[in-house]
Write a protein that holds these residues in place. Structure first.
Motif, PDB file in Angstrom:
ATOM      1  N   GLY A 240       0.683  -1.202  -0.210  1.00  0.00           N
ATOM      2  CA  GLY A 240      -0.113   0.023  -0.077  1.00  0.00           C
ATOM      3  C   GLY A 240       0.911   1.398  -0.116  1.00  0.00           C
ATOM      4  O   GLY A 240       2.022   1.356  -0.020  1.00  0.00           O
ATOM      5  N   SER A 241       0.171   2.563   0.219  1.00  0.00           N
ATOM      6  CA  SER A 241       0.808   3.760  -0.002  1.00  0.00           C
ATOM      7  C   SER A 241       0.250   4.439   1.193  1.00  0.00           C
ATOM      8  O   SER A 241      -0.869   4.422   1.758  1.00  0.00           O
ATOM      9  CB  SER A 241       0.327   4.484  -1.347  1.00  0.00           C
ATOM     10  N   LEU A 242       1.210   5.504   1.571  1.00  0.00           N
ATOM     11  CA  LEU A 242       0.737   6.515   2.460  1.00  0.00           C
ATOM     12  C   LEU A 242       1.415   7.776   2.269  1.00  0.00           C
ATOM     13  O   LEU A 242       2.816   7.650   1.547  1.00  0.00           O
ATOM     14  CB  LEU A 242       1.301   6.106   3.856  1.00  0.00           C
ATOM     15  N   ARG A 243       1.192   9.043   2.443  1.00  0.00           N
ATOM     16  CA  ARG A 243       1.689  10.250   2.129  1.00  0.00           C
ATOM     17  C   ARG A 243       1.909  10.820   3.722  1.00  0.00           C
ATOM     18  O   ARG A 243       1.063  11.332   4.069  1.00  0.00           O
ATOM     19  CB  ARG A 243       0.856  10.902   1.102  1.00  0.00           C
ATOM     20  N   LEU A 244       3.138  11.266   4.047  1.00  0.00           N
ATOM     21  CA  LEU A 244       3.416  11.947   5.296  1.00  0.00           C
ATOM     22  C   LEU A 244       3.563  13.470   4.835  1.00  0.00           C
ATOM     23  O   LEU A 244       3.970  13.591   3.679  1.00  0.00           O
ATOM     24  CB  LEU A 244       4.595  11.317   5.929  1.00  0.00           C
ATOM     25  N   SER A 245       3.078  14.256   5.852  1.00  0.00           N
ATOM     26  CA  SER A 245       3.360  15.650   5.569  1.00  0.00           C
ATOM     27  C   SER A 245       3.862  16.461   6.895  1.00  0.00           C
ATOM     28  O   SER A 245       3.865  15.554   7.994  1.00  0.00           O
ATOM     29  CB  SER A 245       2.258  16.603   5.262  1.00  0.00           C
ATOM     30  N   CYS A 246       4.818  17.422   6.707  1.00  0.00           N
ATOM     31  CA  CYS A 246       5.388  17.890   7.772  1.00  0.00           C
ATOM     32  C   CYS A 246       5.518  19.494   7.544  1.00  0.00           C
ATOM     33  O   CYS A 246       5.972  19.918   6.718  1.00  0.00           O
ATOM     34  CB  CYS A 246       6.586  17.396   8.149  1.00  0.00           C
ATOM     35  N   ALA A 247       4.678  20.451   8.425  1.00  0.00           N
ATOM     36  CA  ALA A 247       4.705  21.837   8.166  1.00  0.00           C
ATOM     37  C   ALA A 247       5.387  22.569   9.284  1.00  0.00           C
ATOM     38  O   ALA A 247       5.199  22.280  10.484  1.00  0.00           O
ATOM     39  CB  ALA A 247       3.301  22.178   8.046  1.00  0.00           C
ATOM     40  N   ALA A 248       6.125  23.323   8.817  1.00  0.00           N
ATOM     41  CA  ALA A 248       6.695  24.409   9.934  1.00  0.00           C
ATOM     42  C   ALA A 248       5.852  25.579  10.237  1.00  0.00           C
ATOM     43  O   ALA A 248       5.566  26.053   9.189  1.00  0.00           O
ATOM     44  CB  ALA A 248       8.166  24.855   9.332  1.00  0.00           C
ATOM     45  N   SER A 249       5.588  25.589  11.514  1.00  0.00           N
ATOM     46  CA  SER A 249       4.653  26.785  11.767  1.00  0.00           C
ATOM     47  C   SER A 249       5.524  27.926  12.410  1.00  0.00           C
ATOM     48  O   SER A 249       6.671  27.898  12.991  1.00  0.00           O
ATOM     49  CB  SER A 249       3.989  26.254  13.006  1.00  0.00           C
ATOM     50  N   GLY A 250       4.777  29.034  12.126  1.00  0.00           N
ATOM     51  CA  GLY A 250       5.400  30.318  12.308  1.00  0.00           C
ATOM     52  C   GLY A 250       5.846  31.355  11.258  1.00  0.00           C
ATOM     53  O   GLY A 250       5.525  30.663  10.290  1.00  0.00           O
TER      54      GLY A 250
END
Length: 124
Positions: free
Chosen positions: A16-26
Motif C-alpha cells: 500500500g501507500s501513505l503520504r506523510l506531511s510536515c509543516a513548519a509553523s510560525g
C-alpha cells in the motif's frame, strides 16, 4: 518558537501507500534542508530522505524507487510519498530541518529541529 507538525501516518497493508506531511509553523524566513528519518522498534534512528532548498534530493538505498520526498517552499512543508510499503518500513517517522530562521519580534535561527514523530505500521 518554531514547530514541525507531522501528519499522515497510520496502518497500511503491504504494497500500500501513505503520504506523510510536515509543516513548519510560525513566521518562517528560510529553511535549508528538510528531511525524514525513521526509527523502528529496537533500532537506531536512520535517515530516509532529504531535500535541499533548491530541490536536490537524497534517498537511502532501501527506499529508492518506492519513496519520494518533495517540498512546497510557499507552505514550508515537506512531504514523503511512500509506495509499495513493506513490513520492514514499519517505524516512527520523524521530520527534520537542519537550519531554520523565523521572525518573532526579532530573527531566530535554530539548527536540527525535529517533529514529534508519526507512526507508520505496515501489516496485513
Amino acid at each position: 518558537q518554531v514547530q514541525l507538525v507531522e501528519s499522515g501516518g497510520g496502518l497500511v497493508q503491504p504494497g500500500g501507500s501513505l503520504r506523510l506531511s510536515c509543516a513548519a509553523s510560525g513566521s518562517i524566513v528560510s529553511i535549508n534542508t528538510m528531511g525524514w528519518y525513521r526509527q523502528a522498534p529496537g533500532k537506531q534512528r536512520e535517515l530516509v530522505a532529504t531535500i535541499t532548498g533548491g530541490g536536490s534530493t537524497n534517498n537511502v538505498d532501501s527506499v529508492k524507487g518506492r519513496f519520494t520526498i518533495s517540498r512546497d517552499n510557499a507552505k514550508n512543508t515537506v512531504y514523503l510519498q511512500m509506495n509499495s510499503l513493506k513490513p520492514e518500513d514499519t517505524a516512527v517517522y520523524y521530520c527534520n530541518v537542519d537550519d531554520i530562521t523565523y521572525y518573532s519580534g526579532r530573527y531566530h535561527r535554530y539548527f536540527e529541529v525535529w517533529g514529534q514523530g508519526t507512526l507508520v505500521t505496515v501489516s496485513s
